[in-house]
Design a protein around this motif. Structure first.
Motif, mmCIF file in Angstrom:
data_model
loop_
_atom_site.group_PDB
_atom_site.id
_atom_site.type_symbol
_atom_site.label_atom_id
_atom_site.label_comp_id
_atom_site.label_asym_id
_atom_site.label_seq_id
_atom_site.Cartn_x
_atom_site.Cartn_y
_atom_site.Cartn_z
ATOM 1 N N PRO A 1 -40.161 -30.474 10.422
ATOM 2 C CA PRO A 1 -38.376 -30.125 10.957
ATOM 3 C C PRO A 1 -38.423 -29.083 11.631
ATOM 4 O O PRO A 1 -38.924 -28.068 11.580
ATOM 5 C CB PRO A 1 -37.929 -30.323 9.536
ATOM 6 C CG PRO A 1 -38.571 -29.663 8.441
ATOM 7 C CD PRO A 1 -40.264 -30.054 9.078
ATOM 8 N N GLY A 2 -37.022 -28.976 12.198
ATOM 9 C CA GLY A 2 -36.632 -27.941 12.981
ATOM 10 C C GLY A 2 -35.621 -28.358 14.000
ATOM 11 O O GLY A 2 -35.432 -29.456 14.250
ATOM 12 N N PRO A 3 -34.711 -27.127 14.687
ATOM 13 C CA PRO A 3 -33.625 -27.549 15.529
ATOM 14 C C PRO A 3 -34.408 -27.904 16.945
ATOM 15 O O PRO A 3 -35.299 -27.988 17.213
ATOM 16 C CB PRO A 3 -33.010 -26.035 15.668
ATOM 17 C CG PRO A 3 -34.179 -25.162 15.544
ATOM 18 C CD PRO A 3 -35.110 -25.948 14.582
ATOM 19 N N SER A 4 -33.489 -28.809 17.620
ATOM 20 C CA SER A 4 -33.863 -29.274 18.990
ATOM 21 C C SER A 4 -33.663 -27.988 19.739
ATOM 22 O O SER A 4 -33.069 -26.860 19.446
ATOM 23 C CB SER A 4 -32.802 -30.195 19.451
ATOM 24 O OG SER A 4 -31.432 -29.739 19.470
ATOM 25 N N VAL A 5 -34.149 -27.922 21.001
ATOM 26 C CA VAL A 5 -34.186 -26.796 21.835
ATOM 27 C C VAL A 5 -32.845 -26.570 22.135
ATOM 28 O O VAL A 5 -32.512 -25.361 22.269
ATOM 29 C CB VAL A 5 -35.214 -27.287 23.064
ATOM 30 C CG1 VAL A 5 -34.978 -26.132 24.218
ATOM 31 C CG2 VAL A 5 -36.494 -27.523 22.950
ATOM 32 N N LEU B 1 -32.704 -17.319 6.965
ATOM 33 C CA LEU B 1 -32.016 -17.662 5.640
ATOM 34 C C LEU B 1 -31.140 -19.141 6.102
ATOM 35 O O LEU B 1 -31.503 -19.879 5.078
ATOM 36 C CB LEU B 1 -30.966 -16.746 5.275
ATOM 37 C CG LEU B 1 -31.679 -15.337 4.902
ATOM 38 C CD1 LEU B 1 -30.482 -14.465 4.235
ATOM 39 C CD2 LEU B 1 -32.625 -15.310 3.839
ATOM 40 N N GLU B 2 -30.764 -19.273 7.089
ATOM 41 C CA GLU B 2 -30.009 -20.432 7.624
ATOM 42 C C GLU B 2 -30.860 -21.671 7.668
ATOM 43 O O GLU B 2 -30.735 -22.522 7.190
ATOM 44 C CB GLU B 2 -29.075 -20.278 8.623
ATOM 45 C CG GLU B 2 -28.205 -19.066 8.504
ATOM 46 C CD GLU B 2 -27.290 -19.143 9.806
ATOM 47 O OE1 GLU B 2 -27.449 -19.766 10.895
ATOM 48 O OE2 GLU B 2 -26.435 -18.021 9.748
ATOM 49 N N SER B 3 -32.081 -21.244 8.362
ATOM 50 C CA SER B 3 -32.887 -22.219 8.729
ATOM 51 C C SER B 3 -33.869 -22.835 7.354
ATOM 52 O O SER B 3 -34.127 -23.918 7.353
ATOM 53 C CB SER B 3 -34.023 -21.746 9.620
ATOM 54 O OG SER B 3 -33.318 -21.322 10.643
ATOM 55 N N VAL B 4 -34.023 -21.762 6.342
ATOM 56 C CA VAL B 4 -34.573 -22.249 5.106
ATOM 57 C C VAL B 4 -33.646 -23.100 4.421
ATOM 58 O O VAL B 4 -34.081 -24.174 3.928
ATOM 59 C CB VAL B 4 -34.677 -21.028 4.169
ATOM 60 C CG1 VAL B 4 -35.100 -21.212 2.827
ATOM 61 C CG2 VAL B 4 -35.968 -19.888 4.713
ATOM 62 N N ARG B 5 -32.311 -23.111 4.468
ATOM 63 C CA ARG B 5 -31.627 -23.902 3.753
ATOM 64 C C ARG B 5 -31.144 -25.400 4.516
ATOM 65 O O ARG B 5 -31.286 -26.331 3.882
ATOM 66 C CB ARG B 5 -30.093 -23.362 3.802
ATOM 67 C CG ARG B 5 -30.006 -22.203 2.854
ATOM 68 C CD ARG B 5 -28.296 -21.715 2.523
ATOM 69 N NE ARG B 5 -28.008 -21.123 3.743
ATOM 70 C CZ ARG B 5 -27.839 -19.684 3.905
ATOM 71 N NH1 ARG B 5 -28.367 -18.988 2.971
ATOM 72 N NH2 ARG B 5 -27.295 -19.039 5.043
ATOM 73 N N ARG B 6 -31.577 -25.105 5.770
ATOM 74 C CA ARG B 6 -31.459 -26.517 6.442
ATOM 75 C C ARG B 6 -32.853 -27.342 6.623
ATOM 76 O O ARG B 6 -32.775 -28.357 6.490
ATOM 77 C CB ARG B 6 -31.240 -26.103 8.119
ATOM 78 C CG ARG B 6 -29.644 -25.618 8.502
ATOM 79 C CD ARG B 6 -29.628 -25.416 9.970
ATOM 80 N NE ARG B 6 -28.721 -24.762 10.413
ATOM 81 C CZ ARG B 6 -28.302 -24.226 11.442
ATOM 82 N NH1 ARG B 6 -28.980 -24.453 12.480
ATOM 83 N NH2 ARG B 6 -26.855 -23.761 11.779
ATOM 84 N N VAL C 1 -44.057 -21.661 14.806
ATOM 85 C CA VAL C 1 -43.978 -22.381 13.357
ATOM 86 C C VAL C 1 -43.633 -21.339 12.572
ATOM 87 O O VAL C 1 -44.002 -20.207 12.326
ATOM 88 C CB VAL C 1 -45.299 -23.111 12.790
ATOM 89 C CG1 VAL C 1 -45.246 -23.345 11.320
ATOM 90 C CG2 VAL C 1 -45.656 -24.054 13.754
ATOM 91 N N HIS C 2 -42.481 -21.404 11.701
ATOM 92 C CA HIS C 2 -41.862 -20.353 10.723
ATOM 93 C C HIS C 2 -42.224 -20.574 9.435
ATOM 94 O O HIS C 2 -42.247 -21.820 8.852
ATOM 95 C CB HIS C 2 -40.330 -20.291 10.959
ATOM 96 C CG HIS C 2 -39.823 -19.938 12.251
ATOM 97 N ND1 HIS C 2 -39.980 -20.680 13.656
ATOM 98 C CD2 HIS C 2 -39.546 -18.726 12.762
ATOM 99 C CE1 HIS C 2 -39.388 -20.159 14.405
ATOM 100 N NE2 HIS C 2 -39.066 -18.798 14.042
ATOM 101 N N VAL C 3 -42.647 -19.747 8.689
ATOM 102 C CA VAL C 3 -43.154 -19.855 7.390
ATOM 103 C C VAL C 3 -42.373 -18.690 6.593
ATOM 104 O O VAL C 3 -42.298 -17.757 6.602
ATOM 105 C CB VAL C 3 -44.452 -19.607 7.155
ATOM 106 C CG1 VAL C 3 -45.138 -19.599 5.561
ATOM 107 C CG2 VAL C 3 -45.389 -20.475 8.101
ATOM 108 N N ALA C 4 -41.489 -19.450 5.698
ATOM 109 C CA ALA C 4 -40.570 -18.492 4.880
ATOM 110 C C ALA C 4 -40.662 -18.757 3.301
ATOM 111 O O ALA C 4 -39.674 -18.905 2.535
ATOM 112 C CB ALA C 4 -39.290 -18.880 5.058
ATOM 113 N N GLU C 5 -41.855 -18.753 2.733
ATOM 114 C CA GLU C 5 -42.036 -18.664 1.378
ATOM 115 C C GLU C 5 -43.529 -17.952 1.019
ATOM 116 O O GLU C 5 -44.668 -17.987 1.786
ATOM 117 C CB GLU C 5 -42.316 -20.202 0.914
ATOM 118 C CG GLU C 5 -42.372 -20.392 -0.699
ATOM 119 C CD GLU C 5 -42.581 -21.959 -0.955
ATOM 120 O OE1 GLU C 5 -43.645 -22.262 -1.036
ATOM 121 O OE2 GLU C 5 -41.567 -22.535 -1.283
ATOM 122 N N PRO C 6 -43.466 -17.057 0.070
ATOM 123 C CA PRO C 6 -44.470 -16.158 -0.222
ATOM 124 C C PRO C 6 -45.835 -16.907 -0.042
ATOM 125 O O PRO C 6 -46.888 -16.510 0.282
ATOM 126 C CB PRO C 6 -44.172 -15.476 -1.495
ATOM 127 C CG PRO C 6 -42.703 -15.555 -1.623
ATOM 128 C CD PRO C 6 -42.339 -16.888 -1.205
#
Length: 512
Positions: free
Chosen positions: A51-55, A76-81, A96-101
Motif C-alpha cells: 500500500p501507499g499514496p499515489s504520486v 505517523l499519519e502513514s502508519v495509521r493509513r 519503501v517505508h518501514v515503521a515497526e521495530p
C-alpha cells in the motif's frame, strides 16, 4: 518448543508486553531450524501489492501541506493509513517505508557486508562536479569500510574517547561563560534562541577534537568566516531535500536551489581545508626544527594513515557536520524538557553533585555513575531523534521484510520517529519520562529507539557527542536553575532534513 513457548508467554505477560508476535517469530524460527516446511505461511508479496499514496497525493501532502517540514508527522499519519510498511515516490525516488521495530530489525539484519545509508545523490553529484573525494557519509563499499575502521579506533573505543574529556571541558567552560554573558543582557536572565548557542558549542567541540585548535564559535564576537561556515551548513541541509527531490535535468530550468547548494559546499570544503592545511603546516615546521610531535586530534591521526589528501579533506569536512546538529538539538531539547519538569531537573542535579562530591568539573569516568543523566538523554533522543528517519539500500541481494520481497537497490526508509512514538512500545509516548529507561523490566524493543543507528552504519561520532552532552549538561545544572520562558509556549519539532525546533527555544538561566 512448547516449553519455551510457554515460558516466553509467561515472561512477557509479567512485563505487560504482547507475547503473540514474538511467539510467532519463535515458532517460525524453530521450523526453519528444524528444516520443516510451514504450509500456512502466506506467499511473499511484491512491491506492487504494497500500500501507499499515489504520486499526486504524496506530492500534495509534501508541498501543499508544508510536508517537507512535517515529514516526521507524515510517518505517523502513514502508519495509521497504510500500516507499518508502505511505499511512496519522492521525486524520482521510490522508497519503501518501514515503521515497526521488528521490521526495522529485519532490514538491518540483512544489510550485508557494506551497507549503504542512501544515495545522498545531490551530495555525490556535487563531489563529482568539483572533483572532491568521498567522505565517511558519502563513500560506499570497501572505501567506506577502510575509513570507518581507521576512525573507529579513535572515535568508538571508550578509552580513546575518554581522552577527549579535557579538551571538551575547556569548550564547556567557554559555553558557561557565554551563557553568563547572554543572561546578563536580559533582566530576567532569559537567553533567546538557545539552539543557536548550542550549535556554536557543538561546532567548537568537534573542531577541537578534529583540529586540537579553536575556531571562535563561543567568542563574544564570532569570526566572520566561522559565522559563514555555520550559515552554509544550515542552508545546505535545507537545500538537500529540494535537490534530492528534483531530477538533475530540472537544475537547468530552476538553477537556484542547486547553485545555492553548491555554494554552501564550496565554502564548507574551503573552511575545513584551511584549518587542515594550517595544522599540518605547524606539525611539519615542528618536525623540521627537530621537535617531537604528539597529536591527539583526528586530522593528525588521518594524516598518518597514508590516505590521499583529497580523502582527508572530504572526511574532515563531513565529520564537521556529523556532530554539530546532534549536540545542538539534544542540548536544546534536554534543557527545554528539564525546564518544564523541575522535579526531574532537581533530581538530576542531586545525582551530579553526589557523584562529583565537591568537585566542579566532571570527567568521563564520572558520567558512568550517572544513570539518570543517561536516561534523560535517551528520553530526549526518543522524543526528538536528530534524524527522524534513516535509510538503507541493500545492494547485494533481494530481501524479505514483513512478508514483502524488496528488490536489491531499493531505498528503504527506517521511520525512527514513528517507532519511538509508538504507544504499543512506549506507553504515553509523547510524555517526557526518563524513568522508563531506568526500569530494566520495561523491555523496550531494542530497535524501537535507535537515534544513533545500529550496526556498521551507526553514527561514528556517537561516543564523542554523548560525552560532550553529559559534560555540558552536568556543568550547566551545577551553575544554573533552568526555567522556561515566562512568555513562551510549547515548542514543536519540524523536519529540516534533521529534526529541529519549529520556533526558538528561549530559557531562563538563574545563577545558583
Amino acid at each position: 518448543m512448547l516449553i519455551a513457548k510457554k515460558m516466553l508467554q509467561q515472561a512477557l505477560k509479567a512485563s505487560g508486553r504482547s507475547a503473540s508476535p514474538l511467539v510467532k517469530y519463535m515458532e517460525r524460527w524453530a521450523e526453519i531450524a528444524a528444516g520443516k516446511k510451514n504450509t500456512n505461511v502466506d506467499p511473499v508479496k511484491t512491491l506492487k501489492e504494497m500500500p501507499g499514496p499515489s504520486v499526486g497525493n504524496f506530492a500534495w501532502d509534501l508541498f501543499a501541506k508544508r510536508g517537507l517540514s512535517r515529514l516526521h508527522q507524515l510517518q505517523l499519519e502513514s502508519v495509521r493509513r497504510y500500516g507499518p510498511m508502505w511505499k511512496a515516490s519522492f521525486g524520482p525516488i521510490l522508497t519503501v517505508h518501514v515503521a515497526e521495530p521488528g521490521l526495522i530489525e529485519q532490514v538491518l539484519r540483512q544489510e550485508g557486508q557494506h551497507p549503504m545509508r542512501s544515495e545522498l545523490s545531490s551530495w555525490k553529484d556535487y563531489r563529482q562536479l568539483r572533483g572532491h573525494g568521498y567522505g565517511l557519509l558519502t563513500s560506499e563499499g570497501e572505501e567506506w569500510q577502510a575509513v570507518r575502521s581507521l576512525l573507529g579506533k579513535h572515535m568508538l573505543r571508550p578509552r580513546a574517547v575518554e581522552a577527549y574529556d579535557g579538551t571538551l571541558n575547556n569548550v564547556v567552560s567557554d559555553l558557561i561563560a557565554k551563557l553568563r554573558l547572554r543572561r546578563r543582557q536580559d533582566p530576567r536572565g532569559l537567553v533567546t534562541d538557545i539552539a543557536s548557542e548550542f550549535y556554536r558549542f557543538g561546532l567548537e567541540g568537534i573542531s577541537s577534537v578534529l583540529f586540537e585548535s579553536r575556531i571562535g564559535c563561543l567568542d563574544p564576537v564570532v569570526p566572520t568566516e566561522t559565522e559563514r561556515f555555520i550559515q552554509s551548513i544550515n542552508t545546505m541541509f535545507v537545500m538537500t531535500l529540494l535537490t534530492m527531490a528534483m531530477p538533475s535535468w530540472l537544475h537547468q530550468l530552476f538553477p537556484k536551489p542547486w547553485d545555492t547548494f553548491c555554494q554552501c559546499w564550496d565554502y564548507m570544503f574551503q573552511f575545513a581545508k584551511g584549518h587542515i592545511d594550517q595544522r599540518l603546516k605547524e606539525e611539519a615546521e615542528k618536525l623540521a626544527r627537530g621537535e617531537e610531535v604528539k597529536g591527539r586530534y583526528l586530522t593528525y591521526f588521518l594524516s598518518r594513515t597514508g590516505l590521499p589528501m583529497k580523502a582527508i579533506y572530504s572526511n574532515i569536512t563531513e565529520l564537521l557536520l556529523a556532530g554539530v546538529d546532534t549536540i545542538s538539538s539534544s542540548m536544546s531539547w534536554s534543557l527545554y524538557e528539564l525546564s518544564r519538569h523541575p522535579d526531574i531537573q532537581n533530581t538530576l542535579r542531586e545525582e551530579v553533585l553526589t557523584v562529583l562530591a565537591g568537585r566542579s568539573i566532571p570527567g568521563a569516568a564520572d558520567v558512568a555513575r550517572m544513570p539518570l543523566m543517561k536516561a534523560v538523554v535517551k528520553e530526549v533522543l526518543r522524543l526528538y531523534p536528530v534524524i527522524p528517519a534513516n535509510a538503507r539500500v541493500i545492494t547485494e541481494k533481494d530481501i524479505q521484510v514483513g512478508g514483502y520481497n524488496i528488490p536489491k537497490n531499493t531505498l528503504i526508509t527506517l521511520c525512527h520517529f514513528a517507532t519511538s512514538r509508538d504507544p504499543a512500545v512506549f506507553p504515553n509516548p509523547d510524555a517526557f519520562q526518563p524513568q522508563r529507561w531506568l526500569n530494566r523490566d520495561a523491555g523496550h524493543h531494542p530497535y524501537a529507539s535507535v537515534p544513533f543507528g545500529v550496526g556498521k552504519r551507526s553514527c561514528i561520532g556517537r561516543r564523542i557527542a554523548e560525552l560532550e552532552l553529559y559534560l555540558a549538561l552536568a556543568r550547566i545544572l551545577i551553575q544554573f536553575d533552568v526555567k522556561p520562558d515566562p512568555d513562551g509556549g510549547a515548542v514543536k519539532p519540524m523536519t529540516r532534513t534533521l529534526l529541529v525546533p519549529e520556533s526558538d527555544i528561549n530559557l531562563q538561566f538563574i545563577e545558583r
